[in-house]
Design a protein around this motif. Structure first.
Motif, PDB file in Angstrom:
ATOM      1  N   ARG A   1      11.708   2.019  -6.035  1.00 24.17           N
ATOM      2  CA  ARG A   1      12.467   2.488  -4.879  1.00 24.17           C
ATOM      3  C   ARG A   1      12.225   3.956  -4.550  1.00 24.17           C
ATOM      4  O   ARG A   1      12.319   4.362  -3.414  1.00 24.17           O
ATOM      5  CB  ARG A   1      13.956   2.262  -5.088  1.00 24.17           C
ATOM      6  CG  ARG A   1      14.568   3.025  -6.240  1.00 24.17           C
ATOM      7  CD  ARG A   1      16.037   2.649  -6.407  1.00 24.17           C
ATOM      8  NE  ARG A   1      16.680   3.365  -7.499  1.00 24.17           N
ATOM      9  CZ  ARG A   1      16.616   3.018  -8.764  1.00 24.17           C
ATOM     10  NH1 ARG A   1      15.934   1.936  -9.096  1.00 24.17           N
ATOM     11  NH2 ARG A   1      17.212   3.719  -9.705  1.00 24.17           N
ATOM     12  N   ALA A   2      11.885   4.763  -5.566  1.00 24.46           N
ATOM     13  CA  ALA A   2      11.672   6.187  -5.314  1.00 24.46           C
ATOM     14  C   ALA A   2      10.253   6.501  -4.899  1.00 24.46           C
ATOM     15  O   ALA A   2       9.984   7.547  -4.324  1.00 24.46           O
ATOM     16  CB  ALA A   2      12.025   7.004  -6.562  1.00 24.46           C
TER      17      ALA A   2
ATOM     18  N   ARG B   1       0.821  -1.210   0.000  1.00 25.53           N
ATOM     19  CA  ARG B   1       0.000   0.000   0.000  1.00 25.53           C
ATOM     20  C   ARG B   1       0.859   1.266   0.000  1.00 25.53           C
ATOM     21  O   ARG B   1       0.554   2.238  -0.691  1.00 25.53           O
ATOM     22  CB  ARG B   1      -0.937  -0.003   1.212  1.00 25.53           C
ATOM     23  CG  ARG B   1      -1.883   1.205   1.231  1.00 25.53           C
ATOM     24  CD  ARG B   1      -2.935   1.075   2.312  1.00 25.53           C
ATOM     25  NE  ARG B   1      -2.353   0.958   3.636  1.00 25.53           N
ATOM     26  CZ  ARG B   1      -2.325  -0.157   4.350  1.00 25.53           C
ATOM     27  NH1 ARG B   1      -2.827  -1.269   3.849  1.00 25.53           N
ATOM     28  NH2 ARG B   1      -1.783  -0.171   5.555  1.00 25.53           N
ATOM     29  N   THR B   2       1.929   1.260   0.774  1.00 26.17           N
ATOM     30  CA  THR B   2       2.788   2.448   0.878  1.00 26.17           C
ATOM     31  C   THR B   2       3.907   2.456  -0.162  1.00 26.17           C
ATOM     32  O   THR B   2       4.597   3.458  -0.309  1.00 26.17           O
ATOM     33  CB  THR B   2       3.420   2.527   2.276  1.00 26.17           C
ATOM     34  OG1 THR B   2       4.255   1.376   2.482  1.00 26.17           O
ATOM     35  CG2 THR B   2       2.346   2.575   3.346  1.00 26.17           C
ATOM     36  N   ARG B   3       4.084   1.321  -0.870  1.00 25.90           N
ATOM     37  CA  ARG B   3       5.191   1.170  -1.811  1.00 25.90           C
ATOM     38  C   ARG B   3       6.514   1.542  -1.145  1.00 25.90           C
ATOM     39  O   ARG B   3       7.351   2.253  -1.725  1.00 25.90           O
ATOM     40  CB  ARG B   3       4.964   2.016  -3.072  1.00 25.90           C
ATOM     41  CG  ARG B   3       3.794   1.545  -3.911  1.00 25.90           C
ATOM     42  CD  ARG B   3       3.639   2.383  -5.171  1.00 25.90           C
ATOM     43  NE  ARG B   3       2.516   1.907  -5.970  1.00 25.90           N
ATOM     44  CZ  ARG B   3       2.591   0.959  -6.887  1.00 25.90           C
ATOM     45  NH1 ARG B   3       3.747   0.368  -7.111  1.00 25.90           N
ATOM     46  NH2 ARG B   3       1.533   0.596  -7.579  1.00 25.90           N
ATOM     47  N   SER B   4       6.676   1.033   0.059  1.00 22.75           N
ATOM     48  CA  SER B   4       7.857   1.357   0.842  1.00 22.75           C
ATOM     49  C   SER B   4       8.095   0.283   1.889  1.00 22.75           C
ATOM     50  O   SER B   4       7.157  -0.385   2.323  1.00 22.75           O
ATOM     51  CB  SER B   4       7.677   2.721   1.528  1.00 22.75           C
ATOM     52  OG  SER B   4       8.709   2.950   2.464  1.00 22.75           O
TER      53      SER B   4
ATOM     54  N   LEU C   1      16.584  -4.860   7.239  1.00 21.21           N
ATOM     55  CA  LEU C   1      17.070  -5.972   6.434  1.00 21.21           C
ATOM     56  C   LEU C   1      17.549  -7.117   7.315  1.00 21.21           C
ATOM     57  O   LEU C   1      17.375  -8.288   6.978  1.00 21.21           O
ATOM     58  CB  LEU C   1      18.196  -5.502   5.524  1.00 21.21           C
ATOM     59  CG  LEU C   1      18.837  -6.560   4.615  1.00 21.21           C
ATOM     60  CD1 LEU C   1      17.797  -7.154   3.678  1.00 21.21           C
ATOM     61  CD2 LEU C   1      19.991  -5.951   3.828  1.00 21.21           C
ATOM     62  N   SER C   2      18.142  -6.791   8.458  1.00 19.61           N
ATOM     63  CA  SER C   2      18.636  -7.837   9.365  1.00 19.61           C
ATOM     64  C   SER C   2      17.496  -8.695   9.895  1.00 19.61           C
ATOM     65  O   SER C   2      17.638  -9.913  10.059  1.00 19.61           O
ATOM     66  CB  SER C   2      19.400  -7.207  10.533  1.00 19.61           C
ATOM     67  OG  SER C   2      18.562  -6.343  11.278  1.00 19.61           O
TER      68      SER C   2
ATOM     69  N   GLN D   1       9.797  -7.779  -1.948  1.00 20.92           N
ATOM     70  CA  GLN D   1       9.313  -6.412  -1.738  1.00 20.92           C
ATOM     71  C   GLN D   1      10.435  -5.488  -1.306  1.00 20.92           C
ATOM     72  O   GLN D   1      10.526  -4.339  -1.763  1.00 20.92           O
ATOM     73  CB  GLN D   1       8.200  -6.407  -0.680  1.00 20.92           C
ATOM     74  CG  GLN D   1       6.844  -6.817  -1.175  1.00 20.92           C
ATOM     75  CD  GLN D   1       5.771  -6.568  -0.120  1.00 20.92           C
ATOM     76  OE1 GLN D   1       6.004  -6.729   1.077  1.00 20.92           O
ATOM     77  NE2 GLN D   1       4.592  -6.184  -0.561  1.00 20.92           N
ATOM     78  N   TYR D   2      11.284  -5.983  -0.408  1.00 18.35           N
ATOM     79  CA  TYR D   2      12.378  -5.157   0.085  1.00 18.35           C
ATOM     80  C   TYR D   2      13.292  -4.740  -1.065  1.00 18.35           C
ATOM     81  O   TYR D   2      13.716  -3.586  -1.164  1.00 18.35           O
ATOM     82  CB  TYR D   2      13.175  -5.920   1.144  1.00 18.35           C
ATOM     83  CG  TYR D   2      14.132  -5.051   1.920  1.00 18.35           C
ATOM     84  CD1 TYR D   2      13.745  -4.464   3.124  1.00 18.35           C
ATOM     85  CD2 TYR D   2      15.424  -4.809   1.446  1.00 18.35           C
ATOM     86  CE1 TYR D   2      14.614  -3.656   3.831  1.00 18.35           C
ATOM     87  CE2 TYR D   2      16.292  -4.011   2.144  1.00 18.35           C
ATOM     88  CZ  TYR D   2      15.885  -3.436   3.338  1.00 18.35           C
ATOM     89  OH  TYR D   2      16.762  -2.633   4.026  1.00 18.35           O
ATOM     90  N   TRP D   3      13.587  -5.702  -1.947  1.00 20.58           N
ATOM     91  CA  TRP D   3      14.422  -5.366  -3.107  1.00 20.58           C
ATOM     92  C   TRP D   3      13.691  -4.387  -4.025  1.00 20.58           C
ATOM     93  O   TRP D   3      14.278  -3.407  -4.513  1.00 20.58           O
ATOM     94  CB  TRP D   3      14.757  -6.635  -3.895  1.00 20.58           C
ATOM     95  CG  TRP D   3      15.393  -6.328  -5.221  1.00 20.58           C
ATOM     96  CD1 TRP D   3      16.702  -6.054  -5.467  1.00 20.58           C
ATOM     97  CD2 TRP D   3      14.715  -6.221  -6.479  1.00 20.58           C
ATOM     98  NE1 TRP D   3      16.903  -5.794  -6.799  1.00 20.58           N
ATOM     99  CE2 TRP D   3      15.686  -5.885  -7.450  1.00 20.58           C
ATOM    100  CE3 TRP D   3      13.387  -6.387  -6.883  1.00 20.58           C
ATOM    101  CZ2 TRP D   3      15.376  -5.704  -8.783  1.00 20.58           C
ATOM    102  CZ3 TRP D   3      13.083  -6.209  -8.213  1.00 20.58           C
ATOM    103  CH2 TRP D   3      14.059  -5.868  -9.157  1.00 20.58           C
TER     104      TRP D   3
END
Length: 265
Positions: A241-242, A177-180, A186-187, A231-233
């Motif tokens: 990413r932006a 939803r937030t695209r973020s 990451l850990s 998603q993280y990538w």
């Protein structure tokens, strides 16, 4: 091959049994030290307590691995402590430390409140009473012929494990939803993936009795974790990413900080 067999025989069960402590001890200490549970969803103990209690009763019909039973029992104790600490340190409604739009919040985005304000009570007593009634109901059923039904035993297992397996889903939906993935470390993601990989290895290669309910729900949970990795990538290095930098930044922070320490590996 011998080292792999040794790891499955000793390391994996030890990891499973201690995972409730390693996953939630820091969250308990953090709330206790700060005297504030803002941003922490009380639904997390609810989900894990229901799932763990169901798994304990499931054992009486399936007699699966003792390591998994021990994990469920320890999880009940850890989640009970976490619920107690969170209830004792809840922020005042509407205060400066309260956090709106937290995961599993009392009201949905369209403003619909929960029936009877379930698990959103102001007093602590209803929380413990509802859990006591839940355990009492399962105990009563356990004393009846229903508990000897294979269908009932299977239902306990699949419901309990399915409830637990869906815990990562709100984080996935929030990221989408937030695209973020702001606030999602990451850990922590790496720990989830490594932990579930070890757990799946134990489920499929251990000589202990592991019902298919554990395997199916474990595969779903593992798939969710790997999708979180995707998603993280995608939101940190991929084409989107932006987009997340200006889209609901604070909401992404809220979800990420809550999830990073409260989910079972």
């Amino acid at each position: 091959m011998y080292l792999v067999s040794l790891a499955l025989e000793y390391a994996a069960p030890f990891f499973l049994v201690t995972s409730p402590l390693t996953s939630y001890a820091d969250q308990i200490l953090s709330i206790h030290r700060s005297k504030n549970s803002a941003g922490f969803s009380l639904d997390i103990p609810l989900i894990m307590l229901i799932a763990s209690v169901l798994k304990v009763f499931y054992w009486f019909g399936e007699y699966y691995s003792l390591a998994l039973l021990a994990q469920a029992v320890i999880m009940i104790g850890v989640q009970a402590v976490l619920l107690k600490v969170a209830l004792d340190n809840r922020p005042s409604p509407g205060g400066k430390n309260s956090l709106e739009h937290a995961p599993f919040s009392g009201e949905s985005d369209n403003g619909m409140a929960r029936p009877y304000e379930f698990w959103q009570w102001r007093n602590a007593k209803p929380y413990w009473m509802s859990l006591a009634y839940f355990v009492a109901a399962l105990s009563f059923i356990h004393l009846t012929p229903i508990s000897e039904s294979e269908s009932y035993i299977a239902l306990l297992g699949y419901v309990g494990l399915a409830v637990e397996a869906t815990l990562p889903v709100p984080q996935i939906l929030a990221n989408h939803r937030t695209r973020s993935c702001k606030g999602f470390r990451l850990s922590v993601l790496a720990a989830w993936i490594i932990g579930d990989t070890m757990k799946m290895s134990y489920f499929f290669f251990s000589e202990e009795t592991i019902p298919w309910a554990f395997r199916i729900c474990g595969m779903f949970q593992c798939a969710c974790d790997f999708y979180l990795g995707f998603q993280y990538w995608m939101y940190t290095r991929g084409p989107y990413r932006a987009a997340g930098s200006s889209n609901n930044h604070q909401q992404g922070e809220a979800w990420g900080h809550e999830e990073k320490d409260i989910r079972m590996t």
